[in-house]
Design a protein around this motif. Sequence first.
Motif, PDB file in Angstrom:
ATOM      1  N   LEU A  53       0.821  -1.204   0.000  1.00  0.00           N
ATOM      2  CA  LEU A  53       0.000   0.000   0.000  1.00  0.00           C
ATOM      3  C   LEU A  53       0.861   1.262   0.000  1.00  0.00           C
ATOM      4  O   LEU A  53       0.473   2.288  -0.553  1.00  0.00           O
TER       5      LEU A  53
ATOM      6  N   PRO B 261      -5.912   3.488  -4.021  1.00  0.00           N
ATOM      7  CA  PRO B 261      -6.942   3.693  -2.986  1.00  0.00           C
ATOM      8  C   PRO B 261      -7.958   4.765  -3.367  1.00  0.00           C
ATOM      9  O   PRO B 261      -9.149   4.628  -3.075  1.00  0.00           O
TER      10      PRO B 261
ATOM     11  N   LEU C 229      -9.833   4.714   2.658  1.00  0.00           N
ATOM     12  CA  LEU C 229      -9.171   4.737   1.355  1.00  0.00           C
ATOM     13  C   LEU C 229      -8.623   6.119   1.034  1.00  0.00           C
ATOM     14  O   LEU C 229      -7.529   6.252   0.461  1.00  0.00           O
TER      15      LEU C 229
ATOM     16  N   LEU D 198      -5.448   6.541   2.959  1.00  0.00           N
ATOM     17  CA  LEU D 198      -4.372   5.780   2.314  1.00  0.00           C
ATOM     18  C   LEU D 198      -3.824   6.540   1.104  1.00  0.00           C
ATOM     19  O   LEU D 198      -2.604   6.589   0.884  1.00  0.00           O
ATOM     20  N   PHE D 199      -4.719   7.147   0.329  1.00  0.00           N
ATOM     21  CA  PHE D 199      -4.275   7.936  -0.820  1.00  0.00           C
ATOM     22  C   PHE D 199      -3.436   9.130  -0.383  1.00  0.00           C
ATOM     23  O   PHE D 199      -2.344   9.383  -0.914  1.00  0.00           O
TER      24      PHE D 199
END
Length: 552
Positions: A257, A264, A303, A306-307
């Motif tokens: 990730l 994401p 998400l 995460l981005f």
Amino acid sequence: MAVTRSTPAERRRAAATVPARASRGREAALLAGALAAVVLGLGLVYGALSRPFPDVEARLGRGELLNLNAAPRREALLPLLSFAAEPAERAFLADRLWQRLSRPGEAPVENVGELAKIRVEASEVLGNPKLAGLRARLGDRKEGTVALLALSELRQLKPTAVVRTPREFRRLFWAWSALFLLGFAAVHAGFRWTGFRGDELVLPILFTLTGVGLALMLAVRDPLRDLALFRPFVQGVLGGCALLFAASRVDWERSRLARLRFAPLGGALLLSLLLILFGNGPGGSDAKVNLFGFQPVEAIKILVVLFLAGYFCDRWEFLRELPERRPALARVAQWVRIPKLEYALPPVAAIAIVLFFFFLQRDLGPALVMALLFLLLYSVARGRPLLTLAGLALLLGGFFAGYALGIPQTVTGRIAMWLAPWDTWRRGGDHLAQSLWSFAGGALTGTGLGLGEPQRVPEVHTDLILAAAGEELGFAGLLAIFGLYAVLVQRSFRAARRASGVYSFFLAAGLTLVTAIQTLLIAGGVVGFLPLSGVVSPFLSFGRSSMLANFL
């Protein structure tokens, strides 16, 4: 006598063993203290709810109460329907209710209010002149359906019916309470078995907060007539415990990730698009929050974090050190130091698209959370906190412009409730007024767990669970709850500062900010300091999707 000398590596291991053992001991002691507090709270709620049980059991034995899931025959329903004046209509209502209760393979009735979902075809009502009550509700319509029971009739029926006996409630209570306790015990044992060196305060705090939430889930509903909210609440906690332990086994700095940047974001936009196309809202709301039985907005938040963590991990130095020098922006650059647009614009455009999708979903509570999250993380990456204030002013201006234009209806309604909580034009808009009454009823020390009347507050188990806590635990109890939140956020920021790399720093900071922002927004909403935003109180409110996301 020979003297054994230890190697430097052995001395380092020995030195690390002492604080590790001390940390494990402190966590075990804190968890034991939290266990005692939670068990005491659950015991108080159980004791308060059990007081009328002997009377209920006696009335069931005398036939004054009917267990809908154990009705022996159709005629047993007739005494519940005394509000129907005509015997023929009473017999019709009993027949339709019996069809629902005795249908093979049909799930048991989980709450008395579920009877309001039973509907009758208009043609059947029009063809029977003896159904005066149903014909009156049908009015001039010649087709479609009509509810079998009006809300006023359901309120008259409810005191004479139950959906579970006291014995069945006791069995559910003890079984799910035991599973709740075992879930945290399993996580603690897993941490010790794997040697996980996480913060010793986090698990006891989560245990205490969710324990308070479980006690409130028991208190806000009738244990014999309403949905057993504590059961799905515990299911969410158990799933969350599993995610918590699984996430502790991942090295996030070296995970795949960390190398993904826009994947994401693509996942978040895909979920948002599915919500726009196929989502629906609770209770006839125009907000699209539910999709195939779950709420994707919780996954969307993670998400997006995460981005942002992946993007800022690679480009935070560029955002700080490389100013924009294009001639077209020279005048602006004299007053405001602008980073190069090729680095500054992608996250801004990405968050703008996410917010636009939330606008189409008419779910602006999470949109506000995401906007504030971006402003704060962007300010950290840039090293310029004044950007947050400028962005916040722009954000508030956008919300009030939407209110002035009446777009969307969800925002206009909530701001109207906030501006006039005691005299709002919005139907069912007494959320804030009832919340304030609950706080007033709780005063300093509260009515006691299980002894208040928080069920008067609309959506008390989700958006307004803090109102229930204020009524039953009082100001002192709320102060303790927010003390736990404050320590949790502080320790989470401490973890971010101690992160092993830039990616895990931004990841920890972003996830901590999501929890902190949600808590502040809903706290400000329930006391009238801010408009109600529709977000839930982390670890306290009902909702499996939010519980899973918060634990993760």
